[in-house]
Design a protein around this motif. Structure first.
Motif, PDB file in Angstrom:
ATOM      1  N   ARG A   1      50.145  20.726  76.041  1.00  0.00           N
ATOM      2  CA  ARG A   1      48.931  20.514  77.027  1.00  0.00           C
ATOM      3  C   ARG A   1      49.569  19.628  77.545  1.00  0.00           C
ATOM      4  NH1 ARG A   1      45.094  18.960  74.739  1.00  0.00           N
ATOM      5  NH2 ARG A   1      44.096  21.565  74.776  1.00  0.00           N
ATOM      6  N   ALA A   2      49.885  18.409  77.550  1.00  0.00           N
ATOM      7  CA  ALA A   2      50.670  17.460  78.173  1.00  0.00           C
ATOM      8  C   ALA A   2      52.135  18.055  78.841  1.00  0.00           C
ATOM      9  CB  ALA A   2      51.232  16.204  77.176  1.00  0.00           C
ATOM     10  N   ASN A  31      55.519  19.153  83.484  1.00  0.00           N
ATOM     11  CA  ASN A  31      55.603  19.417  84.573  1.00  0.00           C
ATOM     12  C   ASN A  31      55.281  20.340  85.565  1.00  0.00           C
ATOM     13  OD1 ASN A  31      57.265  22.943  84.532  1.00  0.00           O
ATOM     14  ND2 ASN A  31      58.252  21.469  84.091  1.00  0.00           N
ATOM     15  N   ALA A  32      54.624  20.542  86.046  1.00  0.00           N
ATOM     16  CA  ALA A  32      53.474  21.115  86.996  1.00  0.00           C
ATOM     17  C   ALA A  32      54.176  19.342  88.066  1.00  0.00           C
ATOM     18  CB  ALA A  32      51.991  20.988  86.749  1.00  0.00           C
ATOM     19  N   TYR A  61      56.312   8.031  72.798  1.00  0.00           N
ATOM     20  CA  TYR A  61      56.161   7.195  74.331  1.00  0.00           C
ATOM     21  C   TYR A  61      56.507   7.506  75.626  1.00  0.00           C
ATOM     22  CZ  TYR A  61      57.950   5.063  69.867  1.00  0.00           C
ATOM     23  OH  TYR A  61      58.175   4.599  68.350  1.00  0.00           O
ATOM     24  N   ASP A  62      56.145   8.888  76.082  1.00  0.00           N
ATOM     25  CA  ASP A  62      56.365   9.269  77.572  1.00  0.00           C
ATOM     26  C   ASP A  62      55.191   9.120  78.120  1.00  0.00           C
ATOM     27  OD1 ASP A  62      59.391   7.579  77.867  1.00  0.00           O
ATOM     28  OD2 ASP A  62      59.954   9.710  76.473  1.00  0.00           O
ATOM     29  N   LEU A  96      47.087  12.954  78.744  1.00  0.00           N
ATOM     30  CA  LEU A  96      47.295  14.116  79.256  1.00  0.00           C
ATOM     31  C   LEU A  96      47.516  14.966  77.954  1.00  0.00           C
ATOM     32  CD1 LEU A  96      50.763  13.192  81.111  1.00  0.00           C
ATOM     33  CD2 LEU A  96      48.506  14.219  81.768  1.00  0.00           C
ATOM     34  N   LEU A  97      46.812  14.175  76.866  1.00  0.00           N
ATOM     35  CA  LEU A  97      46.346  15.176  75.553  1.00  0.00           C
ATOM     36  C   LEU A  97      45.409  16.253  75.775  1.00  0.00           C
ATOM     37  CD1 LEU A  97      47.457  12.712  73.273  1.00  0.00           C
ATOM     38  CD2 LEU A  97      48.997  14.725  74.075  1.00  0.00           C
ATOM     39  N   SER A  98      44.099  15.024  76.609  1.00  0.00           N
ATOM     40  CA  SER A  98      43.718  16.152  75.982  1.00  0.00           C
ATOM     41  C   SER A  98      42.618  16.657  76.958  1.00  0.00           C
ATOM     42  CB  SER A  98      41.877  15.075  76.896  1.00  0.00           C
ATOM     43  OG  SER A  98      40.558  14.939  76.760  1.00  0.00           O
TER      44      SER A  98
END
Length: 331
Positions: free
Chosen positions: A294-295, A300-301, A311-312, A317-319
């Motif tokens: 998902r992240a 990329n978007a 670490y990046d 962004l995971l949720s």
């Protein structure tokens, strides 16, 4: 909810099956299909609706897969597949040969940047969530020591070594953290621990007909590199007991940062701990891969391309939740 993130699975072993199950539990994703180097007709997916394609079919899906999750092995598959597929897809993988991660990162970063794709490497739990928590602990408590303990869990490499001992018909090996060592670290003692003091090893072995148990036990406990550096216990059991009690792939462990804050002449002891207790190592690892897919799609978007590590990646962004939901519900 907007359009679903379209996921492809490259490779269909334990990890690939775990990703299939994890995607099915993830409402904002859909599985495009499994891509295998085996004959597709010989692969039976877990879900009736999962489509299985040959490896060569990947070329037809470059515009139909948002993120390709790579489920090959770190020894031979990913060093070749990672750079090759990052030149065509956004990817996530669980490359876990710690010493070679910088080299692997570089091999993936070039093709991904040239293609404008995003490739998140070395996700999972170690490397992965354990890595993240080692950095958090060290950053928050700069004065201290970090300890990593693995287990109780099945070590597949050590289990394979047990099975290669003459006289062994089948067997499994568990890596177990030393309770004394873990408790000393949790107390804030900050001990200096040898390899033998940190972990013990426990083997469950089925003997071949006519094999001598004492000879087999001695061959295991004195095996250089694998068992000689550890206190090792060998249990002899039947094949039925092995199947009944040791068919799973559990694992887990702890990352503990033991440190101090405050003035040097009057410090306060602080202990930061992250732990996992996993009923299925590949099941949990695959769930981490899916969250990082998902992240990768979101990064990329917004034009954030190239190879990435945990670490990046910002945790939000995971949720599947929006930033507004996260601030209201989880912060």
């Amino acid at each position: 909810m907007g359009e679903k993130i379209r996921i492809g699975i490259a490779g269909y072993g334990n990890l690939g099956r775990g990703v299939e199950a994890a995607v099915a539990r993830t409402p904002d994703m859909e599985l495009v299909g499994v891509f295998t180097r085996r004959e597709p007709a010989a692969v039976t997916p877990q879900a009736d609706g999962t489509r299985v394609y040959g490896w060569d079919a990947l070329a037809r899906f470059e515009d139909e897969v948002d993120v390709l999750i790579l489920c090959g092995g770190s020894k031979e598959d990913l060093p070749r597949q990672g750079p090759e597929l990052a030149a065509r897809f956004n990817t996530v993988d669980s490359f876990d040969t710690h010493a070679r991660i910088p080299e692997y990162f570089a091999s993936v970063d070039g093709p991904a940047r040239a293609a404008g794709t995003t490739a998140v490497i070395s996700t999972g739990w170690d490397p992965g969530l354990f890595s993240l928590n080692r950095v958090l602990g060290e950053s928050i408590l700069p004065a201290g020591e970090t300890y990593t303990f693995w287990g109780r869990g099945v070590s597949q490499g050590h289990s394979d070594a047990v099975r290669k001992v003459p006289g062994v018909a089948a067997g499994v090996q568990y890596t177990i953290p030393s309770e004394e060592a873990v408790e000393a670290v949790r107390r804030g003692d900050r001990p200096e621990l040898s390899t033998r003091e940190k972990h013990v090893r426990e083997c469950f072995v089925v003997l071949e007909d006519g094999a001598d148990a004492d000879t087999v036990r001695q061959a295991i406990v004195t095996m250089p590199h694998y068992f000689e550096p550890y206190d090792t216990t060998v249990h002899f059991i039947t094949a039925d007991e092995l199947t009944r009690d040791h068919a799973g792939i559990p694992h887990g462990g702890f990352v503990i940062r033991s440190g101090e804050t405050g003035p040097a002449d009057d410090p306060s002891g602080q202990v930061y701990e992250f732990s996992l207790k996993l009923g299925s190592n590949p099941g949990f690892t695959s769930s981490v891969l899916v969250a990082y897919a998902r992240a990768a799609h979101r990064m990329n978007a917004r034009g954030d391309v190239g190879a990435k590590t945990l670490y990046d990646v910002a945790p939000g962004l995971l949720s599947p939740k929006t930033p507004e939901q996260l601030r209201a519900e989880d912060l």
